[in-house]
Design an enzyme around this catalytic site. Structure first.
Site, mmCIF file in Angstrom:
data_model
loop_
_atom_site.group_PDB
_atom_site.id
_atom_site.type_symbol
_atom_site.label_atom_id
_atom_site.label_comp_id
_atom_site.label_asym_id
_atom_site.label_seq_id
_atom_site.Cartn_x
_atom_site.Cartn_y
_atom_site.Cartn_z
ATOM 1 N N HIS A 1 -3.245 7.076 3.224
ATOM 2 C CA HIS A 1 -3.667 5.796 2.628
ATOM 3 C C HIS A 1 -5.005 5.396 3.247
ATOM 4 C CE1 HIS A 1 -3.799 1.784 1.203
ATOM 5 N NE2 HIS A 1 -3.562 1.242 2.384
ATOM 6 N N CYS B 1 0.817 -1.219 0.000
ATOM 7 C CA CYS B 1 0.000 0.000 0.000
ATOM 8 C C CYS B 1 0.848 1.265 0.000
ATOM 9 C CB CYS B 1 -0.947 -0.011 1.196
ATOM 10 S SG CYS B 1 -2.158 -1.329 1.065
ATOM 11 N N ASN C 1 -10.145 -0.118 0.270
ATOM 12 C CA ASN C 1 -8.684 -0.038 0.173
ATOM 13 C C ASN C 1 -8.267 -0.516 -1.221
ATOM 14 O OD1 ASN C 1 -5.926 -0.324 0.353
ATOM 15 N ND2 ASN C 1 -5.951 -1.454 2.285
HETATM 16 N N1 COA Z 1 -17.774 -9.114 9.786
HETATM 17 C C1 COA Z 1 -17.982 -9.443 11.094
HETATM 18 N N2 COA Z 1 -16.993 -9.816 11.922
HETATM 19 C C2 COA Z 1 -15.752 -9.844 11.430
HETATM 20 C C3 COA Z 1 -15.466 -9.520 10.089
HETATM 21 C C4 COA Z 1 -16.537 -9.157 9.263
HETATM 22 N N3 COA Z 1 -16.350 -8.838 7.973
HETATM 23 N N4 COA Z 1 -14.144 -9.647 9.887
HETATM 24 C C5 COA Z 1 -13.600 -10.024 11.035
HETATM 25 N N5 COA Z 1 -14.559 -10.165 11.970
HETATM 26 C C6 COA Z 1 -14.392 -10.592 13.350
HETATM 27 C C7 COA Z 1 -13.170 -11.456 13.523
HETATM 28 O O1 COA Z 1 -13.488 -12.815 13.229
HETATM 29 C C8 COA Z 1 -12.836 -11.262 14.965
HETATM 30 O O2 COA Z 1 -13.713 -12.067 15.735
HETATM 31 P P1 COA Z 1 -13.213 -12.813 17.061
HETATM 32 O O3 COA Z 1 -12.805 -11.723 18.000
HETATM 33 O O4 COA Z 1 -14.413 -13.557 17.507
HETATM 34 O O5 COA Z 1 -12.074 -13.673 16.647
HETATM 35 C C9 COA Z 1 -13.232 -9.827 15.220
HETATM 36 O O6 COA Z 1 -14.142 -9.470 14.164
HETATM 37 C C10 COA Z 1 -12.066 -8.865 15.190
HETATM 38 O O7 COA Z 1 -12.647 -7.592 15.250
HETATM 39 P P2 COA Z 1 -11.955 -6.360 15.912
HETATM 40 O O8 COA Z 1 -11.365 -6.706 17.214
HETATM 41 O O9 COA Z 1 -12.927 -5.254 15.826
HETATM 42 O O10 COA Z 1 -10.731 -6.122 14.914
HETATM 43 P P3 COA Z 1 -10.206 -4.783 14.415
HETATM 44 O O11 COA Z 1 -10.651 -3.624 15.219
HETATM 45 O O12 COA Z 1 -8.733 -4.949 14.244
HETATM 46 O O13 COA Z 1 -10.853 -4.623 12.945
HETATM 47 C C11 COA Z 1 -10.065 -4.991 10.690
HETATM 48 C C12 COA Z 1 -10.634 -5.627 11.982
HETATM 49 C C13 COA Z 1 -9.703 -6.124 9.728
HETATM 50 C C14 COA Z 1 -11.121 -4.117 10.099
HETATM 51 C C15 COA Z 1 -8.800 -4.167 11.047
HETATM 52 O O14 COA Z 1 -7.960 -4.960 11.812
HETATM 53 C C16 COA Z 1 -8.022 -3.683 9.841
HETATM 54 O O15 COA Z 1 -8.470 -2.819 9.132
HETATM 55 N N6 COA Z 1 -6.807 -4.234 9.664
HETATM 56 C C17 COA Z 1 -5.937 -3.959 8.535
HETATM 57 C C18 COA Z 1 -5.481 -2.554 8.421
HETATM 58 C C19 COA Z 1 -4.331 -2.262 7.539
HETATM 59 O O16 COA Z 1 -3.818 -1.179 7.665
HETATM 60 N N7 COA Z 1 -3.805 -3.110 6.686
HETATM 61 C C20 COA Z 1 -2.547 -2.797 6.032
HETATM 62 C C21 COA Z 1 -2.631 -1.968 4.874
HETATM 63 S S1 COA Z 1 -3.297 -2.836 3.529
#
Ligand code: COA
Length: 333
Positions: free
Chosen positions: A256, A115, A286
């Site tokens: 980003h 990214c 993204n």
């Molecule tokens: N719908 C519902 N639940 C979901 C889900 C979805 N689409 N995707 C993941 N979950 C669940 C997971 O299974 C997990 O459940 P568990 O706790 O029972 O295992 C839980 O949600 C995790 O959620 P949360 O604690 O809110 O995670 P988060 O605040 O980190 O948000 C992302 C998750 C993926 C949105 C976030 O981590 C993210 O954006 N990460 C990548 C960011 C990035 O900068 N990437 C690099 C650049 S490309």
């Protein structure tokens, strides 16, 4: 004599017509609109029709960019394509784009920095221009993320979209304007947290890798989030500090677009209020290497933000690798 500097002379973009909404995703995986919206800020993303590939989008973004500058493809000296989803592993997609544009006098190459690809590419282009080694450089950030996403994996399929953005970098006509500074980082300790498991030389494609779904994005979302939220904010603040600026000197922050919460944290850390932060993650998700040029397009072409020539603009990104960085420039229009 003032230093020879580079500036972004024009931008262009390509967005596929087809939209994938949160409601569509609710029918595909166990998720819901409210979760996606509150955890990421995304409402919909664009998806390219199968079989078209990266160069299809890149060429269209590049043509618009050159047209806006009134520059012919033959005047372009260098083409840098930032992407993790090239047409093929080789030859470089830059070669296909060079041919399709008729950029007969250009050489070019692909650059993979996840990214951060567009940021690393404009840093490279800037140094070529500053050194006098190159005149006009076409920098493209383009990714067809839908080709490497498992639409049965709710952790990743909600996050990404397809798009291309292009920027023409040229010698800046104004002294002390244009692109002023970069802070860039790589830390390979992030490899296992965000990667594609197979398809490269360490694990070439096989029946087994396909059956195991190893050709898709694999991400430990929450672990990546923790590093991204800290480092993108730090690197954006760092470039201000080392140039003797504060958030109040900045007219526009161009981050980003990975997660709205990461963007907001970085803006808070810099002391920049909401109205001065470019956000389009709601509409496009993204788009990996394309997010920064899409944001610049909204400011420069669509005039969605209050900005004038000479204003300070900060860009920042975080991505696979890990890679992260920021850039400081003075607005060109
Ligand atoms: N719908 C519902 N639940 C979901 C889900 C979805 N689409 N995707 C993941 N979950 C669940 C997971 O299974 C997990 O459940 P568990 O706790 O029972 O295992 C839980 O949600 C995790 O959620 P949360 O604690 O809110 O995670 P988060 O605040 O980190 O948000 C992302 C998750 C993926 C949105 C976030 O981590 C993210 O954006 N990460 C990548 C960011 C990035 O900068 N990437 C690099 C650049 S490309």
């Amino acid at each position: 004599m003032s230093k020879r500097r580079a500036y972004i002379r024009s931008v262009g973009r390509f967005l596929p017509e087809r939209r994938l909404t949160n409601t569509d995703l609710e029918r595909m995986v166990d998720t819901n609109d409210e979760w996606i919206l509150t955890r990421t800020g995304i409402c919909e993303r664009r998806i390219l029709d199968p079989g078209l590939g990266n160069s299809f989008m890149s060429v269209r973004a590049a043509r618009e960019c050159l047209e806006r500058a009134g520059v012919s493809a033959k005047e372009v000296e260098t083409i840098i394509v930032a992407t993790v989803t090239p047409d093929r592993l080789f030859p470089a997609t830059a070669c296909v784009i060079q041919r399709e544009l008729g950029a007969k006098n250009a050489w070019g190459f692909d650059l993979n920095a996840g990214c951060c690809g567009f940021l690393f590419a404009i840093s490279t282009a800037t140094q070529m221009i500053e050194s006098g080694r190159s005149g006009k450089v076409l920098v493209i950030g383009s990714d067809v993320m839908s080709t490497i996403i498992d639409y049965a994996d709710r952790n990743t399929c909600i996050l990404f979209g397809d798009a291309a953005g292009a920027a023409l970098l040229d010698v800046c006509p104004e002294p002390d304007h244009g692109i002023l500074d970069f802070v860039l980082h790589t830390d390979g300790c992030g490899e296992d947290l965000l990667h594609m498991k197979a398809g490269g030389s360490r694990r070439p494609p096989s029946l087994e890798t396909v059956e195991n779904k190893e050709h898709y994005v694999s991400q430990e979302g929450p672990a990546v989030f923790k590093v991204a939220v800290t480092e993108m904010a730090n690197v954006a603040a760092r470039i201000l500090e080392r140039n003797g600026l504060t958030g109040s000197d900045v007219s526009l922050f161009v981050p980003h677009q990975a997660n709205l919460r990461i963007i907001d944290a970085a803006a808070r850390r810099m002391g920049i209020d909401n109205g001065r932060v470019v956000k389009n993650i709601m509409k496009f998700g993204n788009t990996t290497a394309a997010t920064l040029p899409l944001c610049l397009y909204e400011a420069a072409v669509e005039k969605n933000y209050d900005i004038k020539p000479g204003d300070y603009v900060v860009m920042a990104a975080f991505g696979a690798g890990f890679t992260w960085g920021s850039a400081l420039m003075r607005w060109w229009e």
